[in-house]
Structures are given as C-alpha cells and as structure tokens.
Scaffold this active site. Structure first.
Site, PDB file in Angstrom:
ATOM      1  CB  SER A   1      29.720 -40.365 -34.829  1.00 35.32           C
ATOM      2  OG  SER A   1      29.820 -41.564 -35.046  1.00 35.32           O
TER       3      SER A   1
ATOM      4  CG  HIS B   1      29.753 -47.077 -35.668  1.00 33.44           C
ATOM      5  ND1 HIS B   1      30.169 -45.604 -36.393  1.00 33.44           N
ATOM      6  CD2 HIS B   1      28.819 -46.735 -34.748  1.00 33.44           C
ATOM      7  CE1 HIS B   1      29.268 -44.776 -35.299  1.00 33.44           C
ATOM      8  NE2 HIS B   1      28.829 -45.410 -34.529  1.00 33.44           N
TER       9      HIS B   1
ATOM     10  NE  ARG C   1      29.188 -45.015 -26.728  1.00 34.19           N
ATOM     11  CZ  ARG C   1      28.875 -44.049 -27.345  1.00 34.19           C
ATOM     12  NH1 ARG C   1      29.560 -43.397 -28.206  1.00 34.19           N
ATOM     13  NH2 ARG C   1      27.599 -43.508 -27.272  1.00 34.19           N
TER      14      ARG C   1
ATOM     15  CE  LYS D   1      19.326 -36.789 -33.449  1.00 35.68           C
ATOM     16  NZ  LYS D   1      19.993 -37.963 -32.853  1.00 35.68           N
TER      17      LYS D   1
END
Length: 166
Positions: free
Chosen positions: A127, A17, A90, A41
């Site tokens: 994460s 990040h 990514r 979440k």
C-alpha cells in the site's frame, strides 16, 4: 466452523491483499478482514473509508466479512471465536517480522498463524508503494481495484489542493 482473520491497515486495499483474502476464503469457512485502527499512524483513508472499500472489494467472496478493530488482534480473535490469523508473505523480510508476531500472538492466546505466500505477480506490492507512486503521478490502476484507484486519485488531489498544489 473454521474461522480466520486477515488483519491489516489496508490503506488502500491492493490486489495483493485481495489475492490473500480470496485464497484464505477457500481454506476457511469464514474469513474476517479486520481493519486495524491505529491512532498513532497517519492514514490516507480513515477507518470507515477503508472498511467501505474492503466491503465492496470483498463482495465477490460470500464467506468473507469486514470489521474494524482497535487494540490487540488477539483480543479481537478471542472476542469473535477466531483461532487462525492469515498473513501474506512477500519476502523473507516479511517472514522474519511475521514469525515474531505469530509467536507473540500464540503466547497470548490459542491462535495459530497461517502464512500464505503472495502470488508472484503481487510480490512487490505494498500500500505504501501504491500511495507513493500515485502521489508522483504514476499509474497504479492495475494494482488496485478501479473504485479504489478513483478514490485514491481524488484523495491525493484533495491533499495537493490543501497544501497549495503540487
């Protein structure tokens, strides 16, 4: 002034990040790291903790500030005069999802999405993986800032104690 937002949940913030934030800070006059607050979440760290960690992690970047937001990112952008969203990619699978999101966002308001490829050393980093590896005793200290690692290990120890140890 060229302003951009780097949105995410940052639960927890990783070196990947921070790589994207640092690189965005060289492209824009101001970068806002926007921490999404999604009640649906289940997060390891609450929004205030994530914002505090990001403020500390982003302190070396003078043109970066941290803020939280609820609701649509495009609404946050409109409210703050931001016309660019910076997203790290990514893999190709990230691009598929992020392209749809970018097109939806630009249909809602005049915001452009800038894709920044993740540096190779962080291409695997997420994460969720950091949390999973740390939960099972793996060493993630090279993947997150030291103070985040300390907070992560403490939070996992608290959770393990609450659930009767593990």
């Amino acid at each position: 002034m060229r302003r951009a937002v780097c949105p995410g949940s940052f639960d927890p913030v990783t070196n990947g990040h921070l790589d994207i934030v640092q690189r965005a800070s060289t492209l824009f006059d101001e970068v806002v790291v926007a921490v999404g607050v999604n009640q649906s979440k289940n997060r390891l760290f609450n929004a205030e903790e994530r914002i505090a960690m990001l403020e500390q992690a982003c302190a070396p970047f003078p043109n970066v500030r941290v803020d939280g937001f609820k609701g649509l990112l495009t609404s946050f952008c409109q409210e703050h005069g931001i016309h660019a969203i910076v997203k790290g990619l990514r893999a190709v699978s990230d691009f598929d999802y992020e392209l749809q999101m970018a097109q939806m966002n630009s249909s809602l308001t005049d915001v452009e999405t800038v894709f920044v490829p993740t540096s190779p050393e962080y291409s695997f980093l997420a994460s969720s993986l950091v949390k999973e590896v740390a939960t099972f005793g793996g060493d993630v200290s090279g993947l997150i800032p030291d103070f985040v690692n300390t907070a992560l290990l403490a939070r996992l120890a608290e959770r393990a104690a609450q659930s009767g140890g593990a």
